[in-house]
Motif scaffolding. Structure first.
Motif, PDB file in Angstrom:
ATOM      1  N   SER A  37       0.840  -1.295   0.105  1.00  0.00           N
ATOM      2  CA  SER A  37       0.083   0.108   0.043  1.00  0.00           C
ATOM      3  C   SER A  37       0.964   1.159   0.039  1.00  0.00           C
ATOM      4  CB  SER A  37      -1.042  -0.131   1.314  1.00  0.00           C
ATOM      5  OG  SER A  37      -1.734   1.056   1.152  1.00  0.00           O
ATOM      6  N   MET A  38       0.926   1.986  -1.103  1.00  0.00           N
ATOM      7  CA  MET A  38       2.019   2.933  -1.218  1.00  0.00           C
ATOM      8  C   MET A  38       1.381   4.361  -1.757  1.00  0.00           C
ATOM      9  SD  MET A  38       4.695   0.600  -3.381  1.00  0.00           S
ATOM     10  CE  MET A  38       5.985   1.755  -3.111  1.00  0.00           C
ATOM     11  N   ARG A  48      20.300   4.481  -0.642  1.00  0.00           N
ATOM     12  CA  ARG A  48      19.166   4.144  -0.184  1.00  0.00           C
ATOM     13  C   ARG A  48      18.349   4.958  -0.666  1.00  0.00           C
ATOM     14  NH1 ARG A  48      20.283   2.809   6.164  1.00  0.00           N
ATOM     15  NH2 ARG A  48      21.203   4.902   6.044  1.00  0.00           N
ATOM     16  N   ALA A  49      18.528   6.349  -1.019  1.00  0.00           N
ATOM     17  CA  ALA A  49      17.179   7.093  -1.391  1.00  0.00           C
ATOM     18  C   ALA A  49      17.137   6.886  -2.895  1.00  0.00           C
ATOM     19  CB  ALA A  49      17.957   8.620  -1.341  1.00  0.00           C
ATOM     20  N   GLY A  50      17.852   6.495  -3.719  1.00  0.00           N
ATOM     21  CA  GLY A  50      17.672   5.689  -4.994  1.00  0.00           C
ATOM     22  C   GLY A  50      16.736   4.502  -5.116  1.00  0.00           C
ATOM     23  N   HIS A  51      16.445   3.804  -3.895  1.00  0.00           N
ATOM     24  CA  HIS A  51      15.681   2.816  -3.645  1.00  0.00           C
ATOM     25  C   HIS A  51      14.211   3.282  -3.275  1.00  0.00           C
ATOM     26  CE1 HIS A  51      19.184  -0.152  -3.695  1.00  0.00           C
ATOM     27  NE2 HIS A  51      18.793  -0.065  -4.692  1.00  0.00           N
ATOM     28  N   GLY A  52      13.788   4.502  -3.422  1.00  0.00           N
ATOM     29  CA  GLY A  52      12.610   5.144  -3.030  1.00  0.00           C
ATOM     30  C   GLY A  52      11.379   4.695  -3.796  1.00  0.00           C
ATOM     31  N   TRP A  53      10.370   4.191  -3.190  1.00  0.00           N
ATOM     32  CA  TRP A  53       9.200   4.049  -3.621  1.00  0.00           C
ATOM     33  C   TRP A  53       9.251   3.230  -5.242  1.00  0.00           C
ATOM     34  CZ3 TRP A  53      10.522   8.554  -1.499  1.00  0.00           C
ATOM     35  CH2 TRP A  53       9.720   9.160  -0.394  1.00  0.00           C
ATOM     36  N   ARG A  54       9.529   2.074  -4.723  1.00  0.00           N
ATOM     37  CA  ARG A  54       9.899   1.154  -6.051  1.00  0.00           C
ATOM     38  C   ARG A  54       8.720   0.602  -6.579  1.00  0.00           C
ATOM     39  NH1 ARG A  54      15.253  -2.027  -4.544  1.00  0.00           N
ATOM     40  NH2 ARG A  54      15.484  -2.356  -6.667  1.00  0.00           N
ATOM     41  N   CYS A  55       7.657   1.320  -7.250  1.00  0.00           N
ATOM     42  CA  CYS A  55       6.437   0.902  -7.618  1.00  0.00           C
ATOM     43  C   CYS A  55       6.808  -0.117  -8.887  1.00  0.00           C
ATOM     44  CB  CYS A  55       5.551   2.003  -7.918  1.00  0.00           C
ATOM     45  SG  CYS A  55       5.277   3.365  -6.812  1.00  0.00           S
ATOM     46  N   ARG A  56       7.531   0.285  -9.627  1.00  0.00           N
ATOM     47  CA  ARG A  56       7.730  -0.685 -11.072  1.00  0.00           C
ATOM     48  C   ARG A  56       8.332  -2.001 -10.729  1.00  0.00           C
ATOM     49  NH1 ARG A  56       5.329  -2.154 -14.390  1.00  0.00           N
ATOM     50  NH2 ARG A  56       4.758  -0.006 -15.115  1.00  0.00           N
ATOM     51  N   ASP A  57       9.347  -1.804  -9.910  1.00  0.00           N
ATOM     52  CA  ASP A  57       9.858  -3.075  -9.297  1.00  0.00           C
ATOM     53  C   ASP A  57       9.063  -3.990  -8.491  1.00  0.00           C
ATOM     54  OD1 ASP A  57      12.378  -2.289 -10.358  1.00  0.00           O
ATOM     55  OD2 ASP A  57      13.047  -1.447  -8.683  1.00  0.00           O
ATOM     56  N   ILE A 108      -0.053  -3.657  -5.921  1.00  0.00           N
ATOM     57  CA  ILE A 108       0.118  -2.444  -5.392  1.00  0.00           C
ATOM     58  C   ILE A 108      -1.216  -1.588  -5.131  1.00  0.00           C
ATOM     59  CG2 ILE A 108       1.229   0.026  -5.535  1.00  0.00           C
ATOM     60  CD1 ILE A 108       3.395  -1.651  -7.168  1.00  0.00           C
ATOM     61  N   ALA A 109      -1.564  -1.081  -4.073  1.00  0.00           N
ATOM     62  CA  ALA A 109      -2.842  -0.476  -3.746  1.00  0.00           C
ATOM     63  C   ALA A 109      -2.199   1.147  -3.587  1.00  0.00           C
ATOM     64  CB  ALA A 109      -3.604  -0.761  -2.548  1.00  0.00           C
ATOM     65  N   LEU A 110      -2.897   2.020  -3.935  1.00  0.00           N
ATOM     66  CA  LEU A 110      -2.389   3.486  -4.000  1.00  0.00           C
ATOM     67  C   LEU A 110      -3.537   4.465  -2.969  1.00  0.00           C
ATOM     68  CD1 LEU A 110      -1.531   4.247  -7.828  1.00  0.00           C
ATOM     69  CD2 LEU A 110       0.062   3.756  -6.042  1.00  0.00           C
ATOM     70  N   GLY A 111      -2.732   5.400  -2.567  1.00  0.00           N
ATOM     71  CA  GLY A 111      -3.553   6.239  -1.716  1.00  0.00           C
ATOM     72  C   GLY A 111      -2.820   7.666  -1.535  1.00  0.00           C
ATOM     73  N   SER A 112      -3.428   8.240  -0.651  1.00  0.00           N
ATOM     74  CA  SER A 112      -2.972   9.830  -0.517  1.00  0.00           C
ATOM     75  C   SER A 112      -2.372  10.041   0.937  1.00  0.00           C
ATOM     76  CB  SER A 112      -3.931  10.809  -0.722  1.00  0.00           C
ATOM     77  OG  SER A 112      -5.004  10.762   0.357  1.00  0.00           O
ATOM     78  N   ASP A 113      -2.778   9.208   1.794  1.00  0.00           N
ATOM     79  CA  ASP A 113      -2.400   9.478   3.262  1.00  0.00           C
ATOM     80  C   ASP A 113      -2.853  10.880   3.710  1.00  0.00           C
ATOM     81  OD1 ASP A 113      -1.214   8.798   5.667  1.00  0.00           O
ATOM     82  OD2 ASP A 113       0.630   9.395   5.130  1.00  0.00           O
ATOM     83  N   TRP A 114      -3.971  11.336   3.111  1.00  0.00           N
ATOM     84  CA  TRP A 114      -4.705  12.449   3.446  1.00  0.00           C
ATOM     85  C   TRP A 114      -4.718  12.672   4.991  1.00  0.00           C
ATOM     86  CZ3 TRP A 114      -8.506  14.659   6.214  1.00  0.00           C
ATOM     87  CH2 TRP A 114      -8.706  16.048   6.084  1.00  0.00           C
ATOM     88  N   PRO A 115      -4.319  13.638   5.626  1.00  0.00           N
ATOM     89  CA  PRO A 115      -4.025  14.979   5.191  1.00  0.00           C
ATOM     90  C   PRO A 115      -2.447  15.359   4.782  1.00  0.00           C
ATOM     91  CG  PRO A 115      -4.283  15.309   7.450  1.00  0.00           C
ATOM     92  CD  PRO A 115      -4.352  13.752   7.130  1.00  0.00           C
ATOM     93  N   LEU A 136      -4.647   3.450 -12.375  1.00  0.00           N
ATOM     94  CA  LEU A 136      -6.160   3.336 -12.041  1.00  0.00           C
ATOM     95  C   LEU A 136      -6.290   1.853 -11.433  1.00  0.00           C
ATOM     96  CD1 LEU A 136      -8.905   4.304 -12.541  1.00  0.00           C
ATOM     97  CD2 LEU A 136      -8.862   2.990 -14.880  1.00  0.00           C
ATOM     98  N   GLU A 137      -5.724   0.901 -11.681  1.00  0.00           N
ATOM     99  CA  GLU A 137      -5.957  -0.305 -10.904  1.00  0.00           C
ATOM    100  C   GLU A 137      -5.383  -0.331  -9.367  1.00  0.00           C
ATOM    101  OE1 GLU A 137      -4.923  -3.774 -14.763  1.00  0.00           O
ATOM    102  OE2 GLU A 137      -3.522  -3.208 -13.245  1.00  0.00           O
ATOM    103  N   GLY A 138      -4.722   0.745  -9.205  1.00  0.00           N
ATOM    104  CA  GLY A 138      -4.007   1.055  -7.874  1.00  0.00           C
ATOM    105  C   GLY A 138      -5.373   1.591  -7.083  1.00  0.00           C
ATOM    106  N   TYR A 139      -6.281   2.320  -7.714  1.00  0.00           N
ATOM    107  CA  TYR A 139      -7.543   2.922  -6.999  1.00  0.00           C
ATOM    108  C   TYR A 139      -8.598   2.222  -7.208  1.00  0.00           C
ATOM    109  CZ  TYR A 139      -5.426   7.381  -5.566  1.00  0.00           C
ATOM    110  OH  TYR A 139      -4.901   8.318  -5.074  1.00  0.00           O
TER     111      TYR A 139
END
Length: 532
Positions: A384-385, A410-419, A427-434, A473-476
């Motif tokens: 869940s990212m 390590r910063a280069g390994h951030g948020w590895r959605c494609r991998d 992979i489920a997507l969201g905003s973490d609002w607020p 879109l599938e993530g949502y």
């Protein structure tokens, strides 16, 4: 088949179900999709009482934000917004807020950038001269820390020697006195216990505005990653007036150091709720955030921090997770640092095949090494990212606080959605609002572009980790349903599933990602009832 209550005719239906061809019309009976097909075929099903809406546009499954804090967020967004402002501007806004604060009240602000404290260190003293005797509480943008002034320290009676059952703490200066830096939830809750609450009526009005905004943006459901003490009374107030415009699934916090009685209390909440809200699942934290040095890392960050879990005894986390898994209750664990993510995967793996059979998730996953990537698919754990955190809070040249703390590798390994996606992870997507705005169109665009969609001048951050429009879109939709274990009732336009759908002015899969936030949402439906 029952005569439909409603038929919606559009220019195109994107079912996102490989077994159901894209179509142009959907029939709804008793809140459930009863037919999908060509307009002439679906019209033939209508009875005298069937409502027929010809709305045009492109219909997709209803959008689900997989990670928000819509009730706790009222507290997180109390006061003046300070997001993306320089220190001089922040000080002036805080000065104005303090001057307007009635006697006996506190001044509040939110969205404070940790990069503002690079030279001074995390301290509230930089605001003492503009706030005077008005107690002031300013949340950092990560939601895991805050800055308070000397007046708040005095009112709350802080000494710097306070202890908590987890790694929350009151920051101190070199001389041992409180610095005004408040780290993690329990420490912030202690300070806020001395500040007057907003009235329930004010909070209810603010919450209604948030939910109306979500519905207007195409969101039909959100998974709320907490169960705030005001949740039940606020839901009662809102449902007195009408049904909620967004379906809410609450997962209460399980705090580090939770006792057996605490676990039973959270278990007893499961299944409670109202017409469009329900308690289902639990939310853990294994660590904090990289920006404030509390993420759990394999090796220390640039300041020697990030070496411990927020659970003083991490094995207690293993016990608590096992309790809920064994009772068939879905778990979600906030894990940001590489060591934290691996530890949660280890804990879930130790519980065996029942993990893959449930709906267990890890939230955020900001930095992970290569060997951790395939484990999500292997264990059936959902990723869940919120890639928008990376696009908004980090820079491609690694000059931001997050990247500086981690170092280039390590910063280069951030948020590895494609991998993660290529390795077979859901992979489920969201905003973490607020923490970031909730508009799913902007969230999807950032996930595709790997930069703020509103800033085409900004260099993408690891562009190779971007998802395609369909994957976003599938993530949502599809994957969001899987993240809750709701794949049999939601996530696609399929007969027998909930009639939750979003209608876009233009096909979101064909429009350029840069233009995605500009695509109008024509309407939003929950169980066949228009809500936005």
């Amino acid at each position: 088949m029952a005569t439909p209550d409603l038929i919606v005719i559009v220019d195109s239906v994107l079912t996102l179900d490989p077994s159901v061809p894209d179509a142009r019309a959907v029939a709804v009976s008793d809140g459930v999709i009863s037919a999908v097909g060509a307009p002439e075929d679906i019209r033939a099903l209508a009875g005298d009482a069937t409502a027929i809406e010809q709305v045009g546009g492109v219909l997709t499954p209803g959008l689900t934000d997989s990670h928000t804090h819509v009730v706790w967020g009222l507290e997180l967004t109390r006061g003046v917004q300070l997001t993306d402002l320089d220190l001089d501007t922040v000080r002036e806004r805080v000065r104005t807020a303090a001057a307007a604060t009635p006697a006996g009240e506190w001044a509040h602000g939110w969205g404070l950038d940790p990069n503002l404290f690079t030279e001074s260190g995390f301290t509230g003293r930089v605001f003492d001269d503009v706030t005077g005797d008005v107690p002031t509480f300013l949340r950092m943008r990560d939601g895991h820390s805050a800055i308070v002034n000397a007046a708040a320290i005095r009112v709350a009676g802080l000494t710097g020697a306070e202890t908590f059952p987890d790694e929350s703490r009151i920051g101190v200066s070199d001389d041992g006195s409180p610095s005004g830096y408040i780290l993690e939830v329990r420490a912030m809750d202690l300070v806020l216990s001395y500040a007057p609450d907003e009235s329930l009526e004010v909070m209810a009005a603010r919450l209604r505005n948030v939910l109306d905004g979500m519905a207007a943006a195409g969101i039909t459901t959100t998974y709320v990653m907490d169960y705030h003490r005001f949740t039940a009374p606020l839901m009662e107030i809102l449902e007195q007036d009408d049904d909620l415009p967004v379906r809410l699934k609450f997962s209460p916090f399980v705090y580090p150091g939770a006792s057996a009685a605490d676990l039973e209390e959270v278990r007893a909440l499961q299944g409670t709720g109202g017409r469009r809200w329900r308690v289902e699942g639990v939310k853990f934290f294994i660590d904090g955030t990289i920006d404030n040095g509390s993420a759990w890392l394999d090796t220390p960050d640039a300041y020697g921090q990030g070496t411990t879990s927020i659970w003083t005894d991490p094995d207690e986390y293993r016990h608590a997770v096992a309790f809920f898994v064994e009772h068939g209750i879905p778990t979600a664990t906030h894990a940001i640092g590489d060591r934290g993510v691996a530890f949660v995967l280890d804990a879930l793996e130790a519980l065996g095949p029942q993990v893959a059979a449930g709906a267990h998730r890890i939230e955020h996953i900001e930095t992970i090494p290569d060997d951790v990537v395939p484990r999500f698919a292997q264990l059936g754990v959902v990723a869940s990212m919120q890639p928008v955190h990376g696009t908004h809070h980090t820079r491609a040249d690694f000059s931001d606080n997050w990247s500086t703390r981690l170092g280039v590798e390590r910063a280069g390994h951030g948020w590895r959605c494609r991998d993660l996606r290529d390795a077979g992870a859901v992979i489920a997507l969201g905003s973490d609002w607020p923490i970031t705005p909730f508009d799913p169109r902007a969230m999807m665009a950032d996930t595709i572009l790997r930069r703020p969609v509103e800033r085409p001048d900004v260099e993408p951050i690891r562009a190779d980790q971007g998802l395609t429009a369909r994957e976003a879109l599938e993530g949502y939709t599809v994957n969001a349903a899987r993240a809750a274990g709701w794949q049999d009732v939601a996530g696609t336009i399929t007969v027998g599933k909930r009639a939750d759908f979003t209608v876009w002015q233009t096909d979101p899969l064909s429009v350029d990602a840069q233009r995605l936030p500009d695509v109008e949402i024509i309407g939003t439906w929950i169980e066949g009832r228009r809500v936005g």
